[in-house]
Design an enzyme around this catalytic site. Sequence first.
Site, mmCIF file in Angstrom:
data_model
loop_
_atom_site.group_PDB
_atom_site.id
_atom_site.type_symbol
_atom_site.label_atom_id
_atom_site.label_comp_id
_atom_site.label_asym_id
_atom_site.label_seq_id
_atom_site.Cartn_x
_atom_site.Cartn_y
_atom_site.Cartn_z
ATOM 1 N N VAL A 1 -11.242 3.996 0.945
ATOM 2 C CA VAL A 1 -10.651 4.792 -0.128
ATOM 3 C C VAL A 1 -9.674 3.959 -0.954
ATOM 4 C CG1 VAL A 1 -10.907 6.994 1.069
ATOM 5 C CG2 VAL A 1 -8.838 5.641 1.426
ATOM 6 N N ASP B 1 -5.674 -0.143 -2.408
ATOM 7 C CA ASP B 1 -6.377 -1.011 -3.346
ATOM 8 C C ASP B 1 -7.771 -1.388 -2.876
ATOM 9 O OD1 ASP B 1 -5.389 -2.779 -1.194
ATOM 10 O OD2 ASP B 1 -6.217 -4.364 -2.450
ATOM 11 N N ASP C 1 0.454 3.247 4.275
ATOM 12 C CA ASP C 1 -0.521 3.991 3.489
ATOM 13 C C ASP C 1 -1.585 4.651 4.362
ATOM 14 O OD1 ASP C 1 -1.583 1.533 4.187
ATOM 15 O OD2 ASP C 1 -2.227 0.973 2.180
ATOM 16 N N ASP D 1 -6.069 2.859 10.003
ATOM 17 C CA ASP D 1 -7.521 2.629 10.071
ATOM 18 C C ASP D 1 -7.852 2.169 11.487
ATOM 19 O OD1 ASP D 1 -10.171 2.076 9.597
ATOM 20 O OD2 ASP D 1 -9.834 0.417 8.245
ATOM 21 N N GLY E 1 0.786 -1.234 0.000
ATOM 22 C CA GLY E 1 0.000 0.000 0.000
ATOM 23 C C GLY E 1 0.814 1.278 0.000
#
Length: 167
Positions: free
Chosen positions: A146, A152, A93, A96, A38
Site C-alpha cells: 500500500v 511510499d 506507519d 508488515d 513513513g
Amino acid sequence: MKILVTEKQIETRVIEIAKQISIDYTDKPLTIIVILNGAILFAADLIKRISIPIQIDSFAISSYVNDKSSDNITVRSNLKLPINNRHILLVDDILDTGKSLQYLTNYFTKFNPLSIKTCVLLNKNIENKCIATADYTCFYIPNKYVVGYGLDSNEYYRNLPYIGVIE
Ligand code: IMP
Ligand code: MG
C-alpha cells in the site's frame, strides 16, 4: 489507484487512538518517537490530538529496498532526547514482517526507558504471523503493498491523503 482507507476514515480513527493514548499515559512521562519517513503524516495528525504533555523525538532506520523488505537494518538518524525515565511510544506507519519494530524495540530497550509500546497506522498482522506486535493499531489491512499518507513506493506517493493500492 484503488483507495483502501479514505481520508475521513483515517481522521476519525486517529482521533480515537489519540484519545486512548491520552488516557493510558495520563500523569506518565511520555516520549513519542516518530519513525521516519513513513510515519510523518500519521504522527503529525496523531500528536496534535493527544491532550496530555508529551515530548516528541524522531528516529530513522532503513530496511526496505525497491519495495522489498531487507534484513540489513541500519540506523539513519538517531534520537536527540534521553529516554531513560521516560515511557516510550514508537509511532510507525505499518507493521508488515515485524522486523523493523522488533529491531527498534530491542534497540531502545538498551537505554532503559520505563516502558516501550508501539503504535502503527496499518497492521498486516491479521494472522498473527509477524515477529512483533503493535499495542495500538488504526487499521488492519490485507497483505498488499500500500501507498499514501506517508507510505511510499520508491519514495513516491507519500503525500497522498489516503491509503491506496497501485493498480
Ligand atoms: P517490516 O519491518 O517488514 O514490518 O516493515 C516495516 C516497514 O516497511 C514499514 O515501516 C514501511 O516503511 C515498510 N513497508 C512495509 N509494508 C509496506 C507497504 O505495504 N507499503 C509501503 N511501505 C511498507
Ligand atoms: Mg517505515
